[in-house]
Design a protein around this motif. Sequence first.
Motif, PDB file in Angstrom:
ATOM      1  N   VAL A   1      29.187 109.259  60.280  1.00  0.00           N
ATOM      2  CA  VAL A   1      28.269 108.881  59.210  1.00  0.00           C
ATOM      3  C   VAL A   1      28.274 107.352  59.138  1.00  0.00           C
ATOM      4  CG1 VAL A   1      27.880 108.961  56.717  1.00  0.00           C
ATOM      5  CG2 VAL A   1      28.659 111.018  57.934  1.00  0.00           C
ATOM      6  N   GLU A   2      27.096 106.779  59.185  1.00  0.00           N
ATOM      7  CA  GLU A   2      26.952 105.324  59.172  1.00  0.00           C
ATOM      8  C   GLU A   2      27.525 104.734  57.882  1.00  0.00           C
ATOM      9  OE1 GLU A   2      24.596 107.580  59.624  1.00  0.00           O
ATOM     10  OE2 GLU A   2      23.373 107.085  61.375  1.00  0.00           O
ATOM     11  N   ALA A   3      28.104 103.549  57.994  1.00  0.00           N
ATOM     12  CA  ALA A   3      28.719 102.865  56.854  1.00  0.00           C
ATOM     13  C   ALA A   3      27.727 102.677  55.707  1.00  0.00           C
ATOM     14  CB  ALA A   3      29.295 101.516  57.290  1.00  0.00           C
ATOM     15  N   GLU A   4      26.476 102.357  56.047  1.00  0.00           N
ATOM     16  CA  GLU A   4      25.462 102.149  55.004  1.00  0.00           C
ATOM     17  C   GLU A   4      25.206 103.437  54.220  1.00  0.00           C
ATOM     18  OE1 GLU A   4      24.342 101.790  58.513  1.00  0.00           O
ATOM     19  OE2 GLU A   4      25.528  99.964  58.408  1.00  0.00           O
ATOM     20  N   LYS A   5      25.217 104.563  54.914  1.00  0.00           N
ATOM     21  CA  LYS A   5      24.990 105.842  54.235  1.00  0.00           C
ATOM     22  C   LYS A   5      26.197 106.214  53.376  1.00  0.00           C
ATOM     23  CE  LYS A   5      21.439 107.698  57.252  1.00  0.00           C
ATOM     24  NZ  LYS A   5      20.953 108.839  58.040  1.00  0.00           N
ATOM     25  N   LEU A   6      27.398 105.956  53.874  1.00  0.00           N
ATOM     26  CA  LEU A   6      28.587 106.210  53.073  1.00  0.00           C
ATOM     27  C   LEU A   6      28.548 105.367  51.799  1.00  0.00           C
ATOM     28  CD1 LEU A   6      31.355 107.398  52.444  1.00  0.00           C
ATOM     29  CD2 LEU A   6      32.354 105.696  54.013  1.00  0.00           C
ATOM     30  N   GLU A   7      28.150 104.112  51.920  1.00  0.00           N
ATOM     31  CA  GLU A   7      28.041 103.248  50.744  1.00  0.00           C
ATOM     32  C   GLU A   7      27.079 103.836  49.717  1.00  0.00           C
ATOM     33  OE1 GLU A   7      27.166  99.142  51.733  1.00  0.00           O
ATOM     34  OE2 GLU A   7      28.714  99.165  53.295  1.00  0.00           O
ATOM     35  N   LYS A   8      25.971 104.410  50.185  1.00  0.00           N
ATOM     36  CA  LYS A   8      25.003 105.015  49.262  1.00  0.00           C
ATOM     37  C   LYS A   8      25.577 106.262  48.598  1.00  0.00           C
ATOM     38  CE  LYS A   8      20.772 103.092  51.103  1.00  0.00           C
ATOM     39  NZ  LYS A   8      19.413 103.358  51.558  1.00  0.00           N
ATOM     40  N   LEU A   9      26.353 107.040  49.327  1.00  0.00           N
ATOM     41  CA  LEU A   9      27.003 108.207  48.724  1.00  0.00           C
ATOM     42  C   LEU A   9      27.953 107.766  47.615  1.00  0.00           C
ATOM     43  CD1 LEU A   9      27.948 110.316  51.891  1.00  0.00           C
ATOM     44  CD2 LEU A   9      25.932 110.567  50.417  1.00  0.00           C
ATOM     45  N   LEU A  10      28.705 106.720  47.879  1.00  0.00           N
ATOM     46  CA  LEU A  10      29.661 106.223  46.894  1.00  0.00           C
ATOM     47  C   LEU A  10      28.952 105.598  45.694  1.00  0.00           C
ATOM     48  CD1 LEU A  10      32.335 104.789  49.345  1.00  0.00           C
ATOM     49  CD2 LEU A  10      32.258 107.061  48.249  1.00  0.00           C
ATOM     50  N   GLU A  11      27.808 104.973  45.934  1.00  0.00           N
ATOM     51  CA  GLU A  11      27.016 104.431  44.825  1.00  0.00           C
ATOM     52  C   GLU A  11      26.449 105.562  43.971  1.00  0.00           C
ATOM     53  OE1 GLU A  11      24.976 101.605  42.337  1.00  0.00           O
ATOM     54  OE2 GLU A  11      26.824 101.590  43.523  1.00  0.00           O
ATOM     55  N   ALA A  12      26.021 106.644  44.613  1.00  0.00           N
ATOM     56  CA  ALA A  12      25.536 107.805  43.847  1.00  0.00           C
ATOM     57  C   ALA A  12      26.650 108.343  42.956  1.00  0.00           C
ATOM     58  CB  ALA A  12      25.033 108.890  44.799  1.00  0.00           C
ATOM     59  N   ALA A  13      27.872 108.351  43.465  1.00  0.00           N
ATOM     60  CA  ALA A  13      29.020 108.789  42.661  1.00  0.00           C
ATOM     61  C   ALA A  13      29.261 107.821  41.506  1.00  0.00           C
ATOM     62  CB  ALA A  13      30.263 108.886  43.543  1.00  0.00           C
ATOM     63  N   ARG A  14      29.119 106.542  41.789  1.00  0.00           N
ATOM     64  CA  ARG A  14      29.374 105.517  40.768  1.00  0.00           C
ATOM     65  C   ARG A  14      28.442 105.639  39.571  1.00  0.00           C
ATOM     66  NH1 ARG A  14      28.115 100.535  38.848  1.00  0.00           N
ATOM     67  NH2 ARG A  14      26.184 100.383  40.046  1.00  0.00           N
ATOM     68  N   VAL A  15      27.189 105.987  39.826  1.00  0.00           N
ATOM     69  CA  VAL A  15      26.210 106.041  38.733  1.00  0.00           C
ATOM     70  C   VAL A  15      26.127 107.414  38.071  1.00  0.00           C
ATOM     71  CG1 VAL A  15      24.868 104.173  39.764  1.00  0.00           C
ATOM     72  CG2 VAL A  15      24.202 106.556  40.207  1.00  0.00           C
ATOM     73  N   ALA A  16      26.913 108.362  38.531  1.00  0.00           N
ATOM     74  CA  ALA A  16      26.887 109.705  37.940  1.00  0.00           C
ATOM     75  C   ALA A  16      27.345 109.656  36.485  1.00  0.00           C
ATOM     76  CB  ALA A  16      27.793 110.646  38.745  1.00  0.00           C
ATOM     77  N   PRO A  17      26.708 110.443  35.643  1.00  0.00           N
ATOM     78  CA  PRO A  17      27.150 110.473  34.248  1.00  0.00           C
ATOM     79  C   PRO A  17      28.484 111.208  34.115  1.00  0.00           C
ATOM     80  CG  PRO A  17      25.401 112.075  34.605  1.00  0.00           C
ATOM     81  CD  PRO A  17      25.561 111.314  35.890  1.00  0.00           C
TER      82      PRO A  17
END
Length: 172
Positions: A21-37
């Motif tokens: 999994v590309e680093a950029e995509k992993l970063e987006k997954l982690l950002e999605a986790a960060r903004v989760a309520p």
Amino acid sequence: MDFLSLAKQRCSVRKYKKDAVEAEKLEKLLEAARVAPTAANMQSHRLLVVKSEEGLAKLSKDVNFHGAPLAIVVCGDHSEVFVRPFDMKDMVDVDATIVADHIVLEAEDLGLSTCWLTYFEPSVIRKEFNIPKNLEPVAIIAVGYAASAKTSPDRHAFDRKEVSEFVFNETF
């Protein structure tokens, strides 16, 4: 893609290509986790990213992650969580589940596949990855590129209950 189409397209994949999994995509997954309520915005989740050969070998001691090149262990922190005062319900599992759901939906939007895993012995995962006592492993998300065709989004027409079977108005 609209949300319902994305949600219907997402399915559990149990066979992955070896492609990382590309680093950029992993970063987006982690950002999605960060903004989760999370309950009271306490953000009680902690994520353990496992992608090295050594880490995946340790993970395989206790969970079948179907050969995915990446796994995210979603944990809840019992020392930093909202506790409902009326019944003392700790919201770790709720927070971790919301975060995990954000991860799997973002993965789908990025063209990745996932499998939400809960069949594991927490004490083994805790030992292998030095997870502190205050953290509870709630779910493991396998992430990668599907090695075969995914199930049809149309499956929901016949493998889900009708709305009328689980929605009640005003009272049960």
